[in-house]
Write a protein that holds these residues in place. Structure first.
Motif, PDB file in Angstrom:
ATOM      1  N   TYR A  97       1.150  13.452  -0.349  1.00  0.00           N
ATOM      2  CA  TYR A  97       1.011  12.181  -0.684  1.00  0.00           C
ATOM      3  C   TYR A  97       2.000  11.354  -1.533  1.00  0.00           C
ATOM      4  CZ  TYR A  97      -4.388  12.834  -0.815  1.00  0.00           C
ATOM      5  OH  TYR A  97      -5.205  12.331  -0.169  1.00  0.00           O
ATOM      6  N   ILE A  98       3.353  10.960  -0.352  1.00  0.00           N
ATOM      7  CA  ILE A  98       4.244  10.248  -0.444  1.00  0.00           C
ATOM      8  C   ILE A  98       4.478   8.998  -0.863  1.00  0.00           C
ATOM      9  CG2 ILE A  98       6.341   9.606   0.951  1.00  0.00           C
ATOM     10  CD1 ILE A  98       6.020  11.314   2.992  1.00  0.00           C
ATOM     11  N   HIS A  99       4.874   8.740  -1.999  1.00  0.00           N
ATOM     12  CA  HIS A  99       4.891   7.055  -2.763  1.00  0.00           C
ATOM     13  C   HIS A  99       6.979   7.270  -2.549  1.00  0.00           C
ATOM     14  CE1 HIS A  99       1.156   8.214  -4.817  1.00  0.00           C
ATOM     15  NE2 HIS A  99       0.927   7.197  -4.833  1.00  0.00           N
ATOM     16  N   TYR A 100       6.549   5.707  -1.045  1.00  0.00           N
ATOM     17  CA  TYR A 100       7.817   5.343  -0.962  1.00  0.00           C
ATOM     18  C   TYR A 100       8.745   4.214  -2.191  1.00  0.00           C
ATOM     19  CZ  TYR A 100       6.955   7.596   3.449  1.00  0.00           C
ATOM     20  OH  TYR A 100       6.654   8.171   4.815  1.00  0.00           O
ATOM     21  N   PRO A 101      10.439   3.803  -2.569  1.00  0.00           N
ATOM     22  CA  PRO A 101      10.261   3.124  -2.896  1.00  0.00           C
ATOM     23  C   PRO A 101       9.861   1.584  -2.919  1.00  0.00           C
ATOM     24  CG  PRO A 101      11.826   4.506  -2.739  1.00  0.00           C
ATOM     25  CD  PRO A 101      10.662   5.723  -2.468  1.00  0.00           C
ATOM     26  N   LEU A 112       0.618  -1.183   0.260  1.00  0.00           N
ATOM     27  CA  LEU A 112       0.147  -0.013   0.181  1.00  0.00           C
ATOM     28  C   LEU A 112       0.932   1.432  -0.085  1.00  0.00           C
ATOM     29  CD1 LEU A 112      -2.965  -1.010   2.297  1.00  0.00           C
ATOM     30  CD2 LEU A 112      -2.857  -1.094   0.157  1.00  0.00           C
ATOM     31  N   PHE A 113       1.657   0.870   0.598  1.00  0.00           N
ATOM     32  CA  PHE A 113       2.302   2.343   1.172  1.00  0.00           C
ATOM     33  C   PHE A 113       3.724   2.143  -0.568  1.00  0.00           C
ATOM     34  CE2 PHE A 113       3.796   1.759   5.847  1.00  0.00           C
ATOM     35  CZ  PHE A 113       1.906   2.183   5.800  1.00  0.00           C
ATOM     36  N   SER A 114       3.379   2.088  -1.270  1.00  0.00           N
ATOM     37  CA  SER A 114       4.819   1.750  -2.091  1.00  0.00           C
ATOM     38  C   SER A 114       3.791   2.372  -3.556  1.00  0.00           C
ATOM     39  CB  SER A 114       5.540   0.339  -2.804  1.00  0.00           C
ATOM     40  OG  SER A 114       6.273   0.428  -3.749  1.00  0.00           O
ATOM     41  N   ALA A 115       2.320   1.480  -3.608  1.00  0.00           N
ATOM     42  CA  ALA A 115       1.651   1.707  -4.804  1.00  0.00           C
ATOM     43  C   ALA A 115       0.666   2.792  -4.882  1.00  0.00           C
ATOM     44  CB  ALA A 115       1.003   0.371  -5.148  1.00  0.00           C
ATOM     45  N   LEU A 116       0.530   2.746  -3.699  1.00  0.00           N
ATOM     46  CA  LEU A 116      -1.118   3.881  -3.157  1.00  0.00           C
ATOM     47  C   LEU A 116      -0.837   5.165  -2.072  1.00  0.00           C
ATOM     48  CD1 LEU A 116      -3.859   2.018  -2.308  1.00  0.00           C
ATOM     49  CD2 LEU A 116      -3.553   2.338  -4.608  1.00  0.00           C
ATOM     50  N   LYS A 137      12.305   1.564   0.834  1.00  0.00           N
ATOM     51  CA  LYS A 137      12.070   2.345   1.885  1.00  0.00           C
ATOM     52  C   LYS A 137      10.306   1.671   2.494  1.00  0.00           C
ATOM     53  CE  LYS A 137      14.671   6.029   0.852  1.00  0.00           C
ATOM     54  NZ  LYS A 137      14.607   8.097   0.310  1.00  0.00           N
ATOM     55  N   ALA A 138       9.237   1.532   1.288  1.00  0.00           N
ATOM     56  CA  ALA A 138       8.000   1.381   1.829  1.00  0.00           C
ATOM     57  C   ALA A 138       8.379   0.357   2.904  1.00  0.00           C
ATOM     58  CB  ALA A 138       7.564   1.145   0.305  1.00  0.00           C
ATOM     59  N   LEU A 139       9.162  -1.193   2.962  1.00  0.00           N
ATOM     60  CA  LEU A 139       9.695  -2.021   3.636  1.00  0.00           C
ATOM     61  C   LEU A 139       9.472  -1.801   5.047  1.00  0.00           C
ATOM     62  CD1 LEU A 139       9.397  -4.861   4.558  1.00  0.00           C
ATOM     63  CD2 LEU A 139      11.882  -4.959   3.913  1.00  0.00           C
ATOM     64  N   GLY A 140      10.880  -0.706   5.159  1.00  0.00           N
ATOM     65  CA  GLY A 140      10.664   0.047   6.255  1.00  0.00           C
ATOM     66  C   GLY A 140       9.328   1.130   6.653  1.00  0.00           C
ATOM     67  N   GLN A 141       8.940   1.652   6.433  1.00  0.00           N
ATOM     68  CA  GLN A 141       7.871   2.267   6.957  1.00  0.00           C
ATOM     69  C   GLN A 141       7.000   0.961   7.257  1.00  0.00           C
ATOM     70  OE1 GLN A 141       7.775   6.178   7.411  1.00  0.00           O
ATOM     71  NE2 GLN A 141       9.601   6.087   6.718  1.00  0.00           N
ATOM     72  N   ALA A 142       6.885  -0.079   6.247  1.00  0.00           N
ATOM     73  CA  ALA A 142       6.014  -1.147   7.170  1.00  0.00           C
ATOM     74  C   ALA A 142       6.043  -1.800   7.999  1.00  0.00           C
ATOM     75  CB  ALA A 142       5.885  -2.035   5.793  1.00  0.00           C
ATOM     76  N   VAL A 143       7.424  -1.444   8.626  1.00  0.00           N
ATOM     77  CA  VAL A 143       8.040  -2.025  10.004  1.00  0.00           C
ATOM     78  C   VAL A 143       7.517  -1.370  11.532  1.00  0.00           C
ATOM     79  CG1 VAL A 143      10.029  -2.727  11.357  1.00  0.00           C
ATOM     80  CG2 VAL A 143       9.676  -3.994   8.492  1.00  0.00           C
ATOM     81  N   MET A 144       8.032  -0.316  10.818  1.00  0.00           N
ATOM     82  CA  MET A 144       7.551   1.025  11.281  1.00  0.00           C
ATOM     83  C   MET A 144       5.812   1.175  11.619  1.00  0.00           C
ATOM     84  SD  MET A 144       9.886   3.733  10.921  1.00  0.00           S
ATOM     85  CE  MET A 144       9.272   4.878  11.689  1.00  0.00           C
ATOM     86  N   GLN A 145       4.929   1.138  11.306  1.00  0.00           N
ATOM     87  CA  GLN A 145       4.175   1.185  11.116  1.00  0.00           C
ATOM     88  C   GLN A 145       3.032  -0.230  12.322  1.00  0.00           C
ATOM     89  OE1 GLN A 145       1.667   2.809  10.337  1.00  0.00           O
ATOM     90  NE2 GLN A 145      -0.053   2.867  10.295  1.00  0.00           N
ATOM     91  N   THR A 146       3.855  -1.913  11.571  1.00  0.00           N
ATOM     92  CA  THR A 146       3.624  -2.381  12.754  1.00  0.00           C
ATOM     93  C   THR A 146       3.903  -2.357  13.774  1.00  0.00           C
ATOM     94  OG1 THR A 146       3.482  -3.864  10.560  1.00  0.00           O
ATOM     95  CG2 THR A 146       3.873  -5.560  12.796  1.00  0.00           C
ATOM     96  N   GLY A 147       5.331  -1.969  13.964  1.00  0.00           N
ATOM     97  CA  GLY A 147       6.203  -1.404  15.479  1.00  0.00           C
ATOM     98  C   GLY A 147       5.321  -0.748  15.902  1.00  0.00           C
TER      99      GLY A 147
END
Length: 405
Positions: free
Chosen positions: A248-252, A141-145, A255-265
């Motif tokens: 609106y920030i589209h992460y590569p 979601l962070f990467s695509a949207l 970086k989207a993976l890093g943000q996803a880990v942070m979101q889960t944390g």
């Protein structure tokens, strides 16, 4: 009749769909790690009850689709009770039975005779799979949207509120709460919601200068459009972004993976904070939800997404995206719940394996029996409490009182 059918489609179907996906991924985590360690498996089932579809593969594993879509399970060979860990006497009896039927050495393929570290990894793989599912969803979601970021600029300070007493002013921009940097106004809301009765330090940017303000959120009842009435901290600030403020920030992907880990944390951290405040008596616990609350939230997500547009195609896309995000949050919750050190859950099994690793023998049967009774009582109590919260939010008691009057 049609109205009832519509309610079922809106609330029950999304709930069952999300629950089945999340629990299936949980069980798939157990299954994949078990097969990596060559553990013999009898069955992998999606759903419970009598099989609607069933197929046995070349490894002797039955793949089953049950008629009751309430999750799923994996059954290891020799696993008579998936909630228990056999004691030494039980292991000896099971070994003799396997050897008598299949010959010496056959027991090595059974779960209970694998090394402790392998059993622990297999057990932990279920909750870990839930976290991986959430991280994967967030990454896509962070990467695509992309992610919308709205600066925490104060648009309104309500009179006679904690915010007005603390000295907040219109156009203040909140940049820190409790020492943590803030980039989005929703982060402020999260801190405030879980801090009722506790002073919070806010660093705001006002006319180019940083000013520290201290405010104590007041617990109040808020009508959440998805979960219903809840008691949360309230500060008294209004947010209304100006044109062009929403970014609106589209992460590569990396970086989207890093943000996803942070979101889960962050979600896990918020959960731990809330539970800690319940234990210390600072929160009532009415945000805890059971199956009814999850079903209501799933229906609320569905209705909200569908109401965003009248185009059928866009409605379907909106509902799908919202339910995918909802599944990520539910997945984190189920993963966290299963790691609690309660004997009937994965965390309880890990606790028993920890004892076995130190004592060099399984937990005695009588100790396990007491542990499972206490654990089951705690789990049932938690579910009853959560269900009570759900019924309160559904205003069922007011409805029944109205019928009786």
């Amino acid at each position: 009749m049609l109205n009832v059918l519509g309610q079922v489609l809106i609330y029950v179907v999304p709930f069952l769909l999300v629950l089945t996906i999340v629990v299936t991924i949980h069980e798939l985590g157990h299954f994949l790690v078990a097969r990596a360690f060559k553990v013999k498996v009898d069955r992998f089932s999606i759903g419970f009850g009598r099989a609607v579809l069933s197929r046995t593969d070349r490894h002797g594993i039955e793949w089953r689709l049950g008629w009751l879509p309430l999750g799923g399970y994996v059954k290891f060979s020799g696993d008579l009770d998936s909630s228990a860990v056999p004691d030494q006497a039980g292991l000896d009896d099971l070994r003799q039975e396997i050897v008598a039927e299949q010959g010496a050495g056959a027991e090595k393929a059974y779960f209970y005779f694998k090394p402790i570290w392998q059993r622990a990894l297999i057990t932990a793989a279920g909750p870990f799979a839930n976290f991986v599912l959430a991280i994967t969803i967030f990454t896509v979601l962070f990467s695509a949207l992309g992610v919308s970021v709205v600066p925490a600029r104060v648009a309104e300070v309500f009179p006679d509120s904690a915010a007005s007493r603390a000295g907040f002013q219109v156009d203040d921009r909140v940049i820190k709460v409790g020492g943590r940097e803030i980039s989005d106004f929703r982060d402020v809301g999260q801190f405030v919601a879980l801090s009722s009765g506790s002073p919070l330090d806010f660093v705001v940017l006002r006319n180019g200068h940083e000013i520290t303000l201290t405010a104590t959120p007041v617990r109040t009842v808020r009508d959440d459009p998805i979960s219903g009435p809840v008691r949360v901290g309230y500060l008294g600030l209004g947010w209304n972004p100006r044109p062009g403020e929403v970014a609106y920030i589209h992460y590569p992907p990396h970086k989207a993976l890093g943000q996803a880990v942070m979101q889960t944390g962050d979600i896990l951290g918020t959960t731990l904070t809330y539970l800690g405040r319940i234990v210390t008596g600072k929160e009532s616990g009415d945000l805890l939800s059971g199956p009814l609350g999850i079903a209501k939230a799933a229906g609320g997500v569905t209705k909200r997404a569908a109401a965003a547009t009248t185009d059928r195609g866009l409605q379907l896309a909106n509902v799908s995206l919202m339910l995918i995000q909802f599944a990520a949050i539910v997945s984190i919750g189920i993963g966290f719940l299963n790691l609690l050190p309660i004997p009937v859950l994965d965390g309880g099994h890990l606790l028993f394996y920890g004892y076995e690793a130190v004592a060099r023998r399984p937990v005695p049967a009588n100790v396990q029996e007491v542990g499972y009774r206490v654990g089951l009582a705690l789990l049932v109590g938690l579910m009853l409490f959560a269900t009570w919260n759900d019924l309160q939010k559904l205003s069922l008691f007011k409805f029944l009182g109205g019928l009786a009057s």
